[in-house]
Design an enzyme around this catalytic site. Sequence first.
Site, PDB file in Angstrom:
ATOM      1  N   LYS A 197       5.607 -12.251 -18.462  1.00  0.00           N
ATOM      2  CA  LYS A 197       5.245 -10.803 -19.017  1.00  0.00           C
ATOM      3  C   LYS A 197       3.870 -10.835 -19.713  1.00  0.00           C
ATOM      4  O   LYS A 197       3.017  -9.934 -19.568  1.00  0.00           O
ATOM      5  CB  LYS A 197       6.325 -10.495 -20.026  1.00  0.00           C
ATOM      6  CG  LYS A 197       7.005  -9.079 -20.061  1.00  0.00           C
ATOM      7  CD  LYS A 197       6.790  -8.277 -18.742  1.00  0.00           C
ATOM      8  CE  LYS A 197       8.087  -8.583 -17.912  1.00  0.00           C
ATOM      9  NZ  LYS A 197       7.929  -8.646 -16.628  1.00  0.00           N
ATOM     10  N   GLU A 205      10.579 -15.803 -18.499  1.00  0.00           N
ATOM     11  CA  GLU A 205      10.174 -14.529 -18.307  1.00  0.00           C
ATOM     12  C   GLU A 205       9.136 -13.906 -19.440  1.00  0.00           C
ATOM     13  O   GLU A 205       8.318 -13.142 -18.931  1.00  0.00           O
ATOM     14  CB  GLU A 205      11.397 -13.630 -18.386  1.00  0.00           C
ATOM     15  CG  GLU A 205      11.304 -12.282 -18.050  1.00  0.00           C
ATOM     16  CD  GLU A 205      10.556 -11.506 -17.093  1.00  0.00           C
ATOM     17  OE1 GLU A 205      10.438 -12.191 -16.057  1.00  0.00           O
ATOM     18  OE2 GLU A 205      10.060 -10.375 -17.144  1.00  0.00           O
ATOM     19  N   GLU A 230       1.071 -11.196 -17.193  1.00  0.00           N
ATOM     20  CA  GLU A 230       0.864 -10.349 -16.268  1.00  0.00           C
ATOM     21  C   GLU A 230       0.089  -9.112 -16.797  1.00  0.00           C
ATOM     22  O   GLU A 230      -0.497  -7.932 -16.181  1.00  0.00           O
ATOM     23  CB  GLU A 230       1.945  -9.867 -15.294  1.00  0.00           C
ATOM     24  CG  GLU A 230       2.910  -9.302 -15.915  1.00  0.00           C
ATOM     25  CD  GLU A 230       4.269  -8.938 -15.079  1.00  0.00           C
ATOM     26  OE1 GLU A 230       3.738  -8.678 -13.594  1.00  0.00           O
ATOM     27  OE2 GLU A 230       5.148  -8.870 -15.485  1.00  0.00           O
ATOM     28  N   HIS A 267       6.424 -34.803 -22.314  1.00  0.00           N
ATOM     29  CA  HIS A 267       6.042 -35.387 -20.825  1.00  0.00           C
ATOM     30  C   HIS A 267       4.712 -35.262 -20.454  1.00  0.00           C
ATOM     31  O   HIS A 267       4.565 -35.121 -18.969  1.00  0.00           O
ATOM     32  CB  HIS A 267       7.366 -35.336 -20.029  1.00  0.00           C
ATOM     33  CG  HIS A 267       8.617 -35.732 -20.257  1.00  0.00           C
ATOM     34  ND1 HIS A 267       8.922 -37.109 -20.233  1.00  0.00           N
ATOM     35  CD2 HIS A 267       9.637 -35.115 -20.944  1.00  0.00           C
ATOM     36  CE1 HIS A 267      10.337 -37.224 -20.865  1.00  0.00           C
ATOM     37  NE2 HIS A 267      10.595 -36.064 -21.241  1.00  0.00           N
ATOM     38  N   ARG A 304       1.930   1.315  -6.048  1.00  0.00           N
ATOM     39  CA  ARG A 304       2.270   0.283  -5.043  1.00  0.00           C
ATOM     40  C   ARG A 304       0.866  -0.464  -4.765  1.00  0.00           C
ATOM     41  O   ARG A 304       0.993  -1.391  -4.018  1.00  0.00           O
ATOM     42  CB  ARG A 304       2.780   1.162  -3.718  1.00  0.00           C
ATOM     43  CG  ARG A 304       3.930   1.702  -3.958  1.00  0.00           C
ATOM     44  CD  ARG A 304       4.411   2.828  -2.535  1.00  0.00           C
ATOM     45  NE  ARG A 304       4.287   1.694  -1.270  1.00  0.00           N
ATOM     46  CZ  ARG A 304       5.270   0.929  -1.128  1.00  0.00           C
ATOM     47  NH1 ARG A 304       6.797   0.856  -1.526  1.00  0.00           N
ATOM     48  NH2 ARG A 304       5.303   0.200   0.217  1.00  0.00           N
ATOM     49  N   LYS A 310       3.264  -3.201  -7.493  1.00  0.00           N
ATOM     50  CA  LYS A 310       4.658  -3.087  -7.804  1.00  0.00           C
ATOM     51  C   LYS A 310       5.652  -3.578  -6.938  1.00  0.00           C
ATOM     52  O   LYS A 310       6.553  -4.128  -7.211  1.00  0.00           O
ATOM     53  CB  LYS A 310       5.069  -1.666  -8.264  1.00  0.00           C
ATOM     54  CG  LYS A 310       6.110  -1.306  -8.787  1.00  0.00           C
ATOM     55  CD  LYS A 310       6.642  -2.070 -10.219  1.00  0.00           C
ATOM     56  CE  LYS A 310       8.008  -2.022 -10.644  1.00  0.00           C
ATOM     57  NZ  LYS A 310       8.233  -2.629 -11.849  1.00  0.00           N
ATOM     58  N   TRP A 313      -3.734  -1.798  -1.615  1.00  0.00           N
ATOM     59  CA  TRP A 313      -3.786  -3.053  -2.438  1.00  0.00           C
ATOM     60  C   TRP A 313      -4.263  -4.061  -1.296  1.00  0.00           C
ATOM     61  O   TRP A 313      -3.704  -4.434  -0.463  1.00  0.00           O
ATOM     62  CB  TRP A 313      -2.325  -3.408  -2.787  1.00  0.00           C
ATOM     63  CG  TRP A 313      -2.163  -4.753  -3.640  1.00  0.00           C
ATOM     64  CD1 TRP A 313      -2.434  -4.895  -5.158  1.00  0.00           C
ATOM     65  CD2 TRP A 313      -1.945  -6.096  -3.239  1.00  0.00           C
ATOM     66  NE1 TRP A 313      -2.266  -6.078  -5.658  1.00  0.00           N
ATOM     67  CE2 TRP A 313      -1.922  -6.750  -4.345  1.00  0.00           C
ATOM     68  CE3 TRP A 313      -1.647  -6.726  -1.928  1.00  0.00           C
ATOM     69  CZ2 TRP A 313      -1.728  -8.152  -4.398  1.00  0.00           C
ATOM     70  CZ3 TRP A 313      -1.245  -8.121  -2.031  1.00  0.00           C
ATOM     71  CH2 TRP A 313      -1.520  -8.754  -3.118  1.00  0.00           C
ATOM     72  N   CYS A 341       0.903  -1.215  -0.026  1.00  0.00           N
ATOM     73  CA  CYS A 341       0.112  -0.138  -0.063  1.00  0.00           C
ATOM     74  C   CYS A 341       0.900   1.189  -0.028  1.00  0.00           C
ATOM     75  O   CYS A 341       2.171   1.217   0.301  1.00  0.00           O
ATOM     76  CB  CYS A 341      -0.874   0.065   1.313  1.00  0.00           C
ATOM     77  SG  CYS A 341      -1.724  -1.631   1.254  1.00  0.00           S
ATOM     78  N   ASN A 349       0.447   0.029   6.027  1.00  0.00           N
ATOM     79  CA  ASN A 349       0.598  -0.815   5.123  1.00  0.00           C
ATOM     80  C   ASN A 349       1.351  -1.919   5.680  1.00  0.00           C
ATOM     81  O   ASN A 349       2.539  -1.822   6.737  1.00  0.00           O
ATOM     82  CB  ASN A 349       2.074  -0.001   4.272  1.00  0.00           C
ATOM     83  CG  ASN A 349       2.641  -0.984   3.335  1.00  0.00           C
ATOM     84  OD1 ASN A 349       1.710  -2.007   2.657  1.00  0.00           O
ATOM     85  ND2 ASN A 349       3.576  -0.698   2.658  1.00  0.00           N
ATOM     86  N   GLY A 350       1.127  -3.270   5.548  1.00  0.00           N
ATOM     87  CA  GLY A 350       1.760  -4.375   6.078  1.00  0.00           C
ATOM     88  C   GLY A 350       0.563  -5.302   6.371  1.00  0.00           C
ATOM     89  O   GLY A 350      -0.680  -5.110   5.832  1.00  0.00           O
TER      90      GLY A 350
HETATM   91  C1  AGP Z   1       7.377  -8.483 -12.882  1.00  0.00           C
HETATM   92  O1  AGP Z   1       6.989  -7.933 -13.890  1.00  0.00           O
HETATM   93  C2  AGP Z   1       6.538  -8.496 -11.568  1.00  0.00           C
HETATM   94  N1  AGP Z   1       6.115  -7.191 -11.482  1.00  0.00           N
HETATM   95  C3  AGP Z   1       7.042  -9.245 -10.438  1.00  0.00           C
HETATM   96  O2  AGP Z   1       7.143 -10.579 -10.650  1.00  0.00           O
HETATM   97  C4  AGP Z   1       8.121  -8.574  -9.673  1.00  0.00           C
HETATM   98  O3  AGP Z   1       9.272  -9.223 -10.483  1.00  0.00           O
HETATM   99  C5  AGP Z   1       8.340  -9.640  -8.415  1.00  0.00           C
HETATM  100  O4  AGP Z   1       7.030  -9.120  -7.496  1.00  0.00           O
HETATM  101  C6  AGP Z   1       9.577  -9.129  -7.685  1.00  0.00           C
HETATM  102  O5  AGP Z   1       9.594  -7.670  -7.268  1.00  0.00           O
HETATM  103  P1  AGP Z   1      11.126  -7.080  -6.689  1.00  0.00           P
HETATM  104  O6  AGP Z   1      12.150  -7.347  -8.040  1.00  0.00           O
HETATM  105  O7  AGP Z   1      10.899  -5.589  -6.384  1.00  0.00           O
HETATM  106  O8  AGP Z   1      11.552  -7.900  -5.637  1.00  0.00           O
END
Ligand code: AGP
Length: 598
Positions: free
Chosen positions: A483, A479, A486, A502, A27, A593, A72, A2, A98-99
């Site tokens: 991408k 990766e 998400e 398999h 965030r 994020k 969030w 948050c 936040n937490g």
């Molecule tokens: C990547 O596109 C994502 N947003 C997510 O997987 C991110 O890489 C992951 O949450 C790790 O975040 P960080 O690198 O800030 O630790």
Amino acid sequence: MCGIMGYVGEENAADIIIDGLEKLEYRGYDSAGMAVTDCGKLAVKKVVGSPSGLRKFSDGLIGKIGIGHTRWATHGAPTVENAHPHCSMSGLFTVVHNGIIENYAELKAELEADGYIFKSDTDTEVIAHLLEKEYNRDLKGTVSAALTKLKGSYALGILCADYPDIIVCAKLSSPLFAGTSSGGAYLASDASAIASRCDRLYRLGDGEIGILAKDSFKVYDIDGCRIRKSEVKIKSYDGTLDKGGYEHFMLKEIHEQPVAVRRTLSEIIDEKRRIKFKNFKMTVQDAKKIQKISFVACGSAYHVGMVGAYACERFLHINSEACVASEYRYKNPVINENTLVVVISQSGETADTLAALRLAKRSGAKVVSIVNVENSTIAQESDSVIFTRAGKEVAVATTKAYSAQLAVVYALILYLAVKVGTMNRKDCDSYVGELCVLPEKIEQILSDESKFEKLADTVVDSDYICFIGRGFDYCAVAEASLKLKEVSYIPCESYPAGELKHGTISLIDEKSLIIAMCCSDELRTKTVSNINEATARGARSITISDTEDADIQVPKIADIFSVLIEVIPSQLIAYYTAKKRNCEIDKPRNLAKSVTVE
Ligand code: AGP
């Protein structure tokens, strides 16, 4: 994940708080709210969605002190009732948090038994009522008493009606910063939201309680003893928070990758092309003692770790692994003084990665972190940290930070290979030479986006999408799949190409799409066979390779560096697919994020 904002000073608080919340929107953004007091009269406004939705209230909110929050959701749906701030039953206390309060259910039961009535499903509301219950007119003592009852993580902004001119803040595990200027005092969960307004910036430590007034900021420990805080410096790598003419931050940051990689490498490779890390030093003796290297991270950062692990085994001949941090922290990993743990994180606040770092340090491992945010918790708690210089990454789907992390891992592998003696200086210089031209190779790919927009049609027209590759190519497809998922919300997966037969190959039919990466000279023919196994069963395929017959040809580069090159097309395919589907590209649903909770 948050966002917290607070202000007390000479100016109207509402607009300052909303400006800060909009900078923190990355965030978490399923709801937002703020509380402003004017001569002790409290006004609380909340909205579902973006904090910009609060602007309609700002004219009517008079008051020079306030707190705000972007949420969030962790406990309770994203509704106005669950949005912060939360007030205690009598309205005496107002809280943003936040937490995660891990013992909130137990505390809630106790408070309800004492007659406190809850309006929300959040864990945060427990804090507001607990403060009221503990209140004995000594505000600092009350906050300390309440905090000692909380288990879990918190960054808090607190208003108390009996103390209308101050904001109390407190922190445990979740990041929190305060700042001061001639115009007042500021509070934020990310320094970059207030840095431009402050002359001095401070980072709260775990267990600390801060008191902000319009002309002062004081910090105490949980026992009420005053603590003298040193300032934190913010390096201006954050650039401007605008899209620079691009339609989305994600596309802007995809195009910023050459600069991000170049700037990152410029800090670790000197004019003689020697690799030098500012605060990570390993002697030859230490390097030769390493018996295991563990790359620990989450999400895309974990995919960077996969490259590191493959490269360590290939070039250092040392047992290496890439671990998802949320697994690593609970699997009782074998760690000792001969283990090197490489922690990777863009935000430097990811809870699981931070926990893994702490476990590794407690267990005696040598730990080095690769982080993009200087004053982040992971950076602060690491023995050694290597900073990526990607600049502020706004889009939730990482691209430029991922590439900068990769560049650091490549340099780290070469540095260690020379130290352990598995690579001679001449070969290292040659690899460093290739590393230094990576930005130009990325620029070549970015120079023509039209083909990626066309390929997005094929992607959206498929029922099942599987990314395949072998070796380093497999690290790239892991990766690529994340991408696409998400940002476009299309279910897809990545597989080691040799693994399809398999089981997964049973999913293949004429509506399937195989996206294969085959930059590995050694493994290309085998991956091509795997592609053929799928196309023979009706699947369409897209190949990304450095050969002329590829659907997407990328520049030729040494195998070890291929991931940084072949992942660029997949970022653009993901972007244009999400655009075609009208997705919220920079702020995908359900994501944040920085994942600062377990
Ligand atoms: C990547 O596109 C994502 N947003 C997510 O997987 C991110 O890489 C992951 O949450 C790790 O975040 P960080 O690198 O800030 O630790």
